[in-house]
Motif scaffolding. Structure first.
Motif, PDB file in Angstrom:
ATOM      1  N   THR A   1      17.689  26.390  70.398  1.00  0.00           N
ATOM      2  CA  THR A   1      17.368  26.868  71.770  1.00  0.00           C
ATOM      3  C   THR A   1      18.144  25.998  72.762  1.00  0.00           C
ATOM      4  O   THR A   1      18.653  26.666  73.696  1.00  0.00           O
ATOM      5  CB  THR A   1      15.752  26.367  72.046  1.00  0.00           C
ATOM      6  N   LEU A   2      18.455  24.836  72.665  1.00  0.00           N
ATOM      7  CA  LEU A   2      19.273  24.070  73.483  1.00  0.00           C
ATOM      8  C   LEU A   2      20.447  24.650  73.517  1.00  0.00           C
ATOM      9  O   LEU A   2      21.260  24.692  74.449  1.00  0.00           O
ATOM     10  CB  LEU A   2      19.113  22.642  73.110  1.00  0.00           C
ATOM     11  N   ASN A   3      21.419  25.030  72.642  1.00  0.00           N
ATOM     12  CA  ASN A   3      22.487  25.642  72.145  1.00  0.00           C
ATOM     13  C   ASN A   3      22.585  26.711  73.087  1.00  0.00           C
ATOM     14  O   ASN A   3      23.482  27.365  73.673  1.00  0.00           O
ATOM     15  CB  ASN A   3      23.207  25.549  70.835  1.00  0.00           C
ATOM     16  N   HIS A   4      21.720  27.538  72.820  1.00  0.00           N
ATOM     17  CA  HIS A   4      21.303  28.858  73.319  1.00  0.00           C
ATOM     18  C   HIS A   4      21.344  28.917  74.760  1.00  0.00           C
ATOM     19  O   HIS A   4      22.076  29.554  75.308  1.00  0.00           O
ATOM     20  CB  HIS A   4      20.343  29.726  72.638  1.00  0.00           C
ATOM     21  N   THR A   5      20.481  28.122  75.084  1.00  0.00           N
ATOM     22  CA  THR A   5      20.319  27.745  76.714  1.00  0.00           C
ATOM     23  C   THR A   5      21.711  27.461  77.182  1.00  0.00           C
ATOM     24  O   THR A   5      21.988  27.821  78.454  1.00  0.00           O
ATOM     25  CB  THR A   5      19.369  26.909  76.962  1.00  0.00           C
ATOM     26  N   SER A   6      22.350  26.573  76.699  1.00  0.00           N
ATOM     27  CA  SER A   6      23.387  25.959  77.233  1.00  0.00           C
ATOM     28  C   SER A   6      24.744  27.128  77.364  1.00  0.00           C
ATOM     29  O   SER A   6      25.483  27.131  78.271  1.00  0.00           O
ATOM     30  CB  SER A   6      24.168  24.846  76.119  1.00  0.00           C
ATOM     31  N   SER A   7      24.727  27.889  76.172  1.00  0.00           N
ATOM     32  CA  SER A   7      25.917  28.804  76.325  1.00  0.00           C
ATOM     33  C   SER A   7      25.431  30.005  77.167  1.00  0.00           C
ATOM     34  O   SER A   7      26.486  30.293  78.023  1.00  0.00           O
ATOM     35  CB  SER A   7      25.933  29.522  74.885  1.00  0.00           C
ATOM     36  N   ASP A   8      24.115  30.254  77.631  1.00  0.00           N
ATOM     37  CA  ASP A   8      23.879  31.079  78.773  1.00  0.00           C
ATOM     38  C   ASP A   8      24.190  30.667  79.944  1.00  0.00           C
ATOM     39  O   ASP A   8      24.485  31.128  80.660  1.00  0.00           O
ATOM     40  CB  ASP A   8      22.405  31.387  78.374  1.00  0.00           C
ATOM     41  N   PHE A   9      23.743  29.304  80.027  1.00  0.00           N
ATOM     42  CA  PHE A   9      24.055  28.715  81.328  1.00  0.00           C
ATOM     43  C   PHE A   9      25.664  28.932  81.714  1.00  0.00           C
ATOM     44  O   PHE A   9      26.015  28.923  82.750  1.00  0.00           O
ATOM     45  CB  PHE A   9      23.647  27.226  81.547  1.00  0.00           C
ATOM     46  N   PHE A  10      26.430  28.313  80.443  1.00  0.00           N
ATOM     47  CA  PHE A  10      27.903  28.335  80.899  1.00  0.00           C
ATOM     48  C   PHE A  10      28.286  29.635  80.989  1.00  0.00           C
ATOM     49  O   PHE A  10      29.428  29.800  81.858  1.00  0.00           O
ATOM     50  CB  PHE A  10      28.590  27.870  79.449  1.00  0.00           C
TER      51      PHE A  10
ATOM     52  N   THR B   1      17.478  22.495  68.610  1.00  0.00           N
ATOM     53  CA  THR B   1      18.658  22.185  68.716  1.00  0.00           C
ATOM     54  C   THR B   1      19.373  23.605  68.955  1.00  0.00           C
ATOM     55  O   THR B   1      20.146  23.958  69.897  1.00  0.00           O
ATOM     56  CB  THR B   1      19.534  21.787  67.674  1.00  0.00           C
TER      57      THR B   1
END
Length: 67
Positions: A5-14, A3
């Motif tokens: 890693t997913l949140n970190h990746t999502s915020s980077d993508f955003f 979770t």
């Protein structure tokens, strides 16, 4: 752990997405300003251009450079 890693990746993508959109609109605005300068310079007489130290061949360069 996943979770985080997913949140970190999502915020980077955003963040990258927002930066890309912002850059796009900044470039669009700059293109518009260049076009406006080009139009304004192209309407001037040769004498008026000469007073600015320009010739007709200089208009595109001058528009891009902000003269």
């Amino acid at each position: 752990m996943t979770t985080t890693t997913l949140n970190h990746t999502s915020s980077d993508f955003f963040s990258r997405f927002v930066e890309g959109v912002t850059s796009f609109f900044e470039a669009l605005g700059e293109g518009r300003r260049i076009a406006q300068r080009y139009e304004a310079l192209s309407r001037l007489s040769d004498a008026a251009l000469a007073k600015r130290g320009l010739t007709r061949q200089d208009i595109a360069r001058a528009a891009v450079n902000g003269r």
